[in-house]
Design a protein around this motif. Structure first.
Motif, mmCIF file in Angstrom:
data_model
loop_
_atom_site.group_PDB
_atom_site.id
_atom_site.type_symbol
_atom_site.label_atom_id
_atom_site.label_comp_id
_atom_site.label_asym_id
_atom_site.label_seq_id
_atom_site.Cartn_x
_atom_site.Cartn_y
_atom_site.Cartn_z
ATOM 1 N N CYS A 1 0.535 -1.146 0.467
ATOM 2 C CA CYS A 1 0.481 0.113 -0.185
ATOM 3 C C CYS A 1 1.245 1.171 0.250
ATOM 4 C CB CYS A 1 -1.186 -0.135 1.324
ATOM 5 S SG CYS A 1 -1.693 1.336 0.971
ATOM 6 N N ALA B 1 0.327 4.246 1.199
ATOM 7 C CA ALA B 1 -0.376 4.650 2.432
ATOM 8 C C ALA B 1 0.414 4.465 3.495
ATOM 9 C CB ALA B 1 -1.265 4.808 1.946
ATOM 10 N N ASP B 2 0.663 3.035 3.892
ATOM 11 C CA ASP B 2 0.985 2.568 4.984
ATOM 12 C C ASP B 2 1.770 1.447 5.099
ATOM 13 O OD1 ASP B 2 -0.402 0.913 4.327
ATOM 14 O OD2 ASP B 2 -1.890 0.870 6.397
ATOM 15 N N CYS C 1 -4.205 -0.274 -0.342
ATOM 16 C CA CYS C 1 -4.800 -1.388 0.321
ATOM 17 C C CYS C 1 -6.340 -0.862 0.211
ATOM 18 C CB CYS C 1 -4.888 -1.464 1.659
ATOM 19 S SG CYS C 1 -4.396 0.095 3.151
ATOM 20 N N HIS D 1 -7.343 2.066 2.305
ATOM 21 C CA HIS D 1 -6.752 3.522 1.912
ATOM 22 C C HIS D 1 -7.834 3.969 0.494
ATOM 23 C CE1 HIS D 1 -4.078 2.951 5.062
ATOM 24 N NE2 HIS D 1 -4.529 4.650 5.469
HETATM 25 ZN ZN LIG Z 1 -3.347 0.686 3.597
#
Ligand SMILES: [Zn+2]
Length: 84
Positions: free
Chosen positions: A48, A50-51, A72, A75
């Motif tokens: 992902c 974002a994370d 993911c 997100h």
């Molecule tokens: Zn994510």
């Protein structure tokens, strides 16, 4: 169709895509071709955007065709709501 939702990832590393998505995968630097001609895959081994969460086999995920980012399920959905 800036953001594509995939119902299930094939593996942690990559998921098969149709020809319609090949040019987006190329733009994103994520295209992999299979041993058999005509098979294309989207590489998402980096997880992902974002994370950094890894996409597991069977997980849903998003591919943003504009930025080339993988997101993911969590997100991708959050951003989709922000877009609306
Ligand atoms: Zn994510």
């Amino acid at each position: 169709m800036p953001r594509i939702h995939f119902e299930m990832a094939d593996s942690t590393e990559r998921t098969q895509i149709g020809e319609g998505l090949v040019r987006f995968a190329v733009q994103a630097g994520r295209l992999e071709t299979g041993e058999n001609e005509g098979k294309y895959y989207l590489n998402h081994a980096d997880g992902c955007g974002a994370d950094g969460k890894r996409i597991k086999p069977g997980d849903g995920f998003f591919f943003d065709t504009e930025t080339g980012a993988i997101l993911c399920e969590e997100h991708g959905k959050a951003r989709r709501e922000n877009d609306a």
